[in-house]
Design a protein around this motif. Structure first.
Motif, mmCIF file in Angstrom:
data_model
loop_
_atom_site.group_PDB
_atom_site.id
_atom_site.type_symbol
_atom_site.label_atom_id
_atom_site.label_comp_id
_atom_site.label_asym_id
_atom_site.label_seq_id
_atom_site.Cartn_x
_atom_site.Cartn_y
_atom_site.Cartn_z
ATOM 1 N N PRO A 173 -3.637 -1.463 -5.865
ATOM 2 C CA PRO A 173 -2.719 -0.357 -5.637
ATOM 3 C C PRO A 173 -1.592 -0.363 -6.656
ATOM 4 N N PHE A 188 -1.886 -6.308 1.142
ATOM 5 C CA PHE A 188 -2.929 -5.285 1.082
ATOM 6 C C PHE A 188 -4.273 -5.827 1.547
ATOM 7 N N GLU A 199 -2.789 2.751 -0.233
ATOM 8 C CA GLU A 199 -1.521 3.287 -0.711
ATOM 9 C C GLU A 199 -1.537 4.814 -0.701
ATOM 10 N N THR A 211 -0.627 6.529 2.568
ATOM 11 C CA THR A 211 0.788 6.578 2.957
ATOM 12 C C THR A 211 1.473 7.846 2.464
ATOM 13 N N LYS A 229 0.530 2.623 6.272
ATOM 14 C CA LYS A 229 1.990 2.640 6.140
ATOM 15 C C LYS A 229 2.580 1.276 6.459
ATOM 16 N N ARG A 285 1.838 -1.102 3.410
ATOM 17 C CA ARG A 285 2.708 -0.856 2.254
ATOM 18 C C ARG A 285 4.156 -1.237 2.574
#
Length: 650
Positions: A259, A321, A342, A345, A591, A594
């Motif tokens: 990401p 992650f 990612e 989100t 979410k 991250r």
């Protein structure tokens, strides 16, 4: 036992780790196996233990015979630091200077140079202790992820034509082979049950704890656990194409594609560490030349060197992650791309297909409207008799309903089926016309207003007799899932090729306000672009072959696991459960993942900055520098792995 996890471990380990230089982050160690042995039996533990004994002995003996302290400290330092010193030397020869080994070597040798002997050895000791526990935490996280996704079998029980059972390697089983699965065994390959009845625990794939029944003719997926009865299964897919291999491949692919935040940290670490080293040199030299206090400023510079290692950032961000990927896979959600988490989100709108996504994809009779002196059972009986030979989903549903009501399905004569419209036949010497509104119109039969739902109309001897309304039932979790999406601020729309009359009831029942019906694949793409321009980034969820182009062009494409292979191949995310509530769960998990990665970045940088400032003011020691490096890394790793314990669909 063969090391079936080796490739998976290497992929996860290597992709997760950058070159900050610590023993749990080095590429040169990426091919080693994850250490799952007893921690106190490892050679590293014995080195730390013996080194600590010499260090403590040196401190005690200094009160009685001070001359013996330094030799004991040197022995302790060599035991604790030999691997670090050797690694630093090898890395320098390979052009990798600014890593943790180099920084710790310079810092501790420098401490010896300014006669801070106990502190030099103490820093090395606590660095090794912290690194030891940091590596154990990281390995535990990786092992949990591997255990969650790697369910590939090593052997299968093949049944030959004489009904004899032999054991063979799983990758040798071919399509069409018959395998036997005993109660308690994991189903090794995707296939069709040809004999036996059993309950199947699909939780390893879907996260669903309620067992499902498997009987003759049913499809079973590899990775599920056979609970109660012996099953004989005809192999439909070889090991490389079975579900367990697809799951592992998806996680490996996710590990390989980093990401954006992880790519940023990698670039940041390569610039950040050399800058801090240069600052440390300037701190050691310039003030010392002005004031002559070489001891004090070299000490501050050495503190800077220890603080500067970005190990906490480089290790904890990818682990966050990968923990998210592991948690998702345990719940039946496969991320094919590491960047998909990612991307989720940033989603502002969700466009959902109807059939097979929001609905079950199985039509059922919902209402029978009879007229002109016909009863509901007569309407159903005539329609079922006329449609009995048809394979159309609506016809199959009508016949099934008639059989469930134990109605007599009569033979039909002179059957004439018009594709996409209906059937004309003679039953009990009566002319039967059965089909959609257009078919009735073709035969000049007045039906009044068309039904809102998908309907099959019936005429007997050219007189309208009634209609059967059919609908594709929405999934049980659809209403709650759509509500959760709206609570998350996601705009939800339905994109379907079905008619508006068929789509509207399902959309209303599920709680979807925006409906786009009768769409061809290209028209779905056009609508998707329109939603993107109005709302922002769009998640599309579908399951059909015609959804593949839209899945590929959405910001994030997600496919239901029960859908067509083309859709699953084109998607970024696959919901193996085919549940609608997996959609808001995936968004929430993304979410959370991250957020934890950002927390780790902010926390690590903040602690390092604070201790750097304290060091400049003369209030930070090498002990605090070790905490800023290894201590912070441990905290960040523990923060990352807590994703593995998140509640399902919370």
């Amino acid at each position: 036992m063969p090391n079936r996890n080796k490739n998976a471990e290497e992929t996860v380990s290597c992709a997760a780790e950058e070159t900050c230089g610590c023993s749990c982050c080095q590429h040169e160690d990426a091919d080693r196996q994850i250490d799952t042995g007893v921690w106190y039996k490892s050679s590293e533990f014995y080195e730390i233990f013996i080194g600590a004994v010499f260090f403590i002995a040196a401190q005690i003996i200094s009160f009685y015979i001070a001359a013996y302290q330094l030799p004991l400290l040197i022995i302790s330092y060599l035991i604790l630091g030999k691997d670090i010193l050797l690694s630093a030397g090898r890395n320098i020869l390979n052009g990798r200077v600014f890593d943790e080994n180099f920084l710790m070597s310079i810092a501790t040798i420098g401490a010896f140079a300014i006669e801070e002997y106990p502190e030099a050895v103490g820093v090395m000791l606590f660095f090794r202790v912290g690194e030891f526990f940091e590596e154990r935490a990281a390995n535990k996280s990786r092992k949990q992820i591997i255990d969650a996704v790697d369910m590939r079998p090593e052997t299968v029980m093949l049944v030959d034509e004489n009904n004899e059972v032999t054991t063979a390697a799983a990758d040798q089983a071919a399509v069409g082979d018959i395998i036997m699965v005993r109660p308690g065994d994991r189903i090794p390959l995707d296939g069709t049950v040809i004999e036996g009845v059993s309950q199947i625990d699909a939780s390893p794939l879907t996260g669903e704890s309620v067992p499902v029944m498997a009987a003759e003719g049913g499809t079973v997926l590899s990775g599920c656990i056979n609970k109660t009865g012996v099953l004989k299964i005809r192999v439909e897919k070889v090991l490389a194409e079975s579900m367990v291999s697809k799951i592992l491949a998806a996680v490996q692919s996710a590990a390989a594609n980093k990401p954006r935040i992880q790519r940023f940290i990698s670039r940041f670490a390569r610039v950040y560490t050399p800058i801090v080293v240069v600052i440390a040199v300037l701190i050691a030299v310039i003030p010392s030349l002005i004031t002559g206090q070489w001891h004090d400023y070299i000490y501050i510079a050495l503190t800077f060197l220890v603080i500067s290692c970005p190990c906490a950032l480089v290790l904890s961000v990818p682990l966050a992650f990968f923990s998210g990927i592991g948690t998702a896979s345990r719940q039946g959600i496969l991320f094919k791309d590491g960047a998909a988490i990612e991307a989720l989100t940033q989603i502002k709108a969700a466009a959902l297909d109807k059939t097979g996504t929001i609905t079950q994809g199985i039509f059922a009779v919902q209402e029978i409207k009879a007229g002109n002196n016909f009863t509901e059972d007569e309407i159903l009986q005539f329609c079922a008799s006329a449609e009995n030979a048809s394979s159309h989903p609506l016809a199959v549903s009508i016949v099934r309903q008639a059989k469930e009501k134990m109605l007599d399905i009569k033979p039909a004569a002179d059957i004439e089926e018009v594709s996409g419209k209906g059937v004309k036949a003679y039953i009990d010497n009566k002319k039967i016309v059965c089909g959609n509104a257009a078919f009735m119109q073709d035969h000049n039969i007045q039906i009044g207003a068309a039904a809102e739902k998908t309907a099959v109309y019936l005429a007997v001897d050219n007189q309208y007799a009634g209609c059967i309304a059919l609908g594709d039932k929405i999934k049980e979790d659809a209403v709650g899932a759509i509500a959760k999406l709206k609570q998350q601020g996601i705009s939800v729309a339905m994109l379907t090729g079905d008619s508006a009359e068929g789509a509207a009831p399902a959309a209303r029942e599920a709680g979807i306000d925006i409906i786009h019906a009768r769409l061809l694949p290209q028209e779905k793409l056009d609508i998707l672009q329109k939603i993107r321009s109005e709302k922002g980034k769009v998640l599309f969820v579908g399951d059909g072959i015609n959804d593949a182009p839209v899945l590929a062009n959405a910001d994030v494409g997600a496919a239901m696991g029960s859908g067509a292979d083309a859709a699953i191949e084109a998607a970024d995310v696959v919901f193996m459960t085919s549940r609608v509530d997996a959609i808001p769960y995936a968004l929430k998990l993304a979410k959370t993942t991250r957020s934890i990665a950002v927390q780790n970045v902010v926390f690590a940088l903040a602690v390092k900055l604070i201790i750097m400032i304290c060091g400049l003011l003369g209030y930070a020691s090498l002990w605090s520098a070790v905490f800023a490096d290894t201590g912070v890394a441990i905290i960040c790793v523990l923060n990352a792995v807590r994703i593995l314990y998140s509640d399902r669909f919370a």
